[in-house]
Design a protein around this motif. Structure first.
Motif, mmCIF file in Angstrom:
data_model
loop_
_atom_site.group_PDB
_atom_site.id
_atom_site.type_symbol
_atom_site.label_atom_id
_atom_site.label_comp_id
_atom_site.label_asym_id
_atom_site.label_seq_id
_atom_site.Cartn_x
_atom_site.Cartn_y
_atom_site.Cartn_z
ATOM 1 N N LEU A 1 0.834 -1.198 0.000
ATOM 2 C CA LEU A 1 0.000 0.000 0.000
ATOM 3 C C LEU A 1 0.871 1.251 0.000
ATOM 4 O O LEU A 1 0.637 2.196 -0.761
ATOM 5 C CB LEU A 1 -0.934 0.003 1.209
ATOM 6 N N TYR A 2 1.906 1.263 0.824
ATOM 7 C CA TYR A 2 2.836 2.398 0.888
ATOM 8 C C TYR A 2 3.470 2.641 -0.477
ATOM 9 O O TYR A 2 3.522 3.778 -0.961
ATOM 10 C CB TYR A 2 3.917 2.119 1.942
ATOM 11 N N THR A 3 3.953 1.593 -1.125
ATOM 12 C CA THR A 3 4.615 1.719 -2.417
ATOM 13 C C THR A 3 3.650 2.232 -3.482
ATOM 14 O O THR A 3 3.993 3.113 -4.273
ATOM 15 C CB THR A 3 5.219 0.375 -2.858
ATOM 16 N N THR A 4 2.435 1.713 -3.486
ATOM 17 C CA THR A 4 1.424 2.164 -4.438
ATOM 18 C C THR A 4 1.133 3.647 -4.268
ATOM 19 O O THR A 4 1.100 4.405 -5.237
ATOM 20 C CB THR A 4 0.126 1.353 -4.257
ATOM 21 N N LYS B 1 3.038 5.901 -2.808
ATOM 22 C CA LYS B 1 4.239 6.689 -3.115
ATOM 23 C C LYS B 1 4.359 6.890 -4.616
ATOM 24 O O LYS B 1 4.648 7.992 -5.083
ATOM 25 C CB LYS B 1 5.484 5.996 -2.558
ATOM 26 N N LEU B 2 4.149 5.837 -5.384
ATOM 27 C CA LEU B 2 4.206 5.957 -6.835
ATOM 28 C C LEU B 2 3.129 6.893 -7.359
ATOM 29 O O LEU B 2 3.380 7.703 -8.259
ATOM 30 C CB LEU B 2 4.060 4.579 -7.491
ATOM 31 N N ARG B 3 1.947 6.817 -6.799
ATOM 32 C CA ARG B 3 0.830 7.644 -7.246
ATOM 33 C C ARG B 3 1.081 9.127 -6.978
ATOM 34 O O ARG B 3 0.862 9.968 -7.824
ATOM 35 C CB ARG B 3 -0.461 7.224 -6.566
ATOM 36 N N TYR B 4 1.542 9.452 -5.779
ATOM 37 C CA TYR B 4 1.622 10.848 -5.372
ATOM 38 C C TYR B 4 2.972 11.506 -5.566
ATOM 39 O O TYR B 4 3.049 12.698 -5.766
ATOM 40 C CB TYR B 4 1.194 10.995 -3.909
ATOM 41 N N GLN B 5 4.056 10.760 -5.497
ATOM 42 C CA GLN B 5 5.360 11.398 -5.612
ATOM 43 C C GLN B 5 5.941 11.351 -7.008
ATOM 44 O O GLN B 5 6.707 12.215 -7.375
ATOM 45 C CB GLN B 5 6.350 10.758 -4.623
ATOM 46 N N PHE B 6 5.606 10.352 -7.773
ATOM 47 C CA PHE B 6 6.241 10.216 -9.064
ATOM 48 C C PHE B 6 5.286 10.451 -10.235
ATOM 49 O O PHE B 6 5.695 10.417 -11.367
ATOM 50 C CB PHE B 6 6.888 8.833 -9.201
ATOM 51 N N ALA B 7 4.017 10.685 -9.944
ATOM 52 C CA ALA B 7 3.059 10.970 -11.022
ATOM 53 C C ALA B 7 3.238 12.410 -11.467
ATOM 54 O O ALA B 7 3.379 13.308 -10.644
ATOM 55 C CB ALA B 7 1.646 10.732 -10.522
ATOM 56 N N GLY B 8 3.266 12.596 -12.761
ATOM 57 C CA GLY B 8 3.456 13.900 -13.387
ATOM 58 C C GLY B 8 2.951 14.995 -12.596
ATOM 59 O O GLY B 8 3.112 16.085 -12.505
#
Length: 93
Positions: A81-84, A86-93
């Motif tokens: 859940l943390y990884t999902t 993090k990917l959604r909010y920190q690395f999304a355009g």
């Protein structure tokens, strides 16, 4: 829930630790108001913290917090859940 440490403020959630970095007095004020407000909220999700930081332009870093007192399986689910998020909010355009 929060601890001042140098130029950063920590917000500790069950499995995620947010390191918020204030670049000026205005950001310090925003973070202090946010921290004071979240104390009164009964249920605040990780999405709420991610969204607030991104909307306010606050620089942050997250770290997964492994808990020895819960099972390995629950920690693995929490890490996923943390990884999902993090990917959604920190690395999304």
């Amino acid at each position: 829930m929060e601890q001042a440490k140098g130029g950063q403020i920590l917000i500790e959630c069950p499995n995620t630790i947010f390191h918020l970095y204030a670049r000026n007095e205005g950001e310090i004020s925003k973070i202090q108001i946010f921290v004071n407000n979240i104390r009164a909220v009964k249920r605040l999700g990780l999405n709420d913290i991610y969204n607030w930081c991104n909307r306010q332009g606050i620089v942050y870093r997250t770290r997964f917090n492994y808990h020895r007192e819960i099972s390995l399986w629950d920690n693995v689910k929490s890490y996923c859940l943390y990884t999902t998020q993090k990917l959604r909010y920190q690395f999304a355009g």
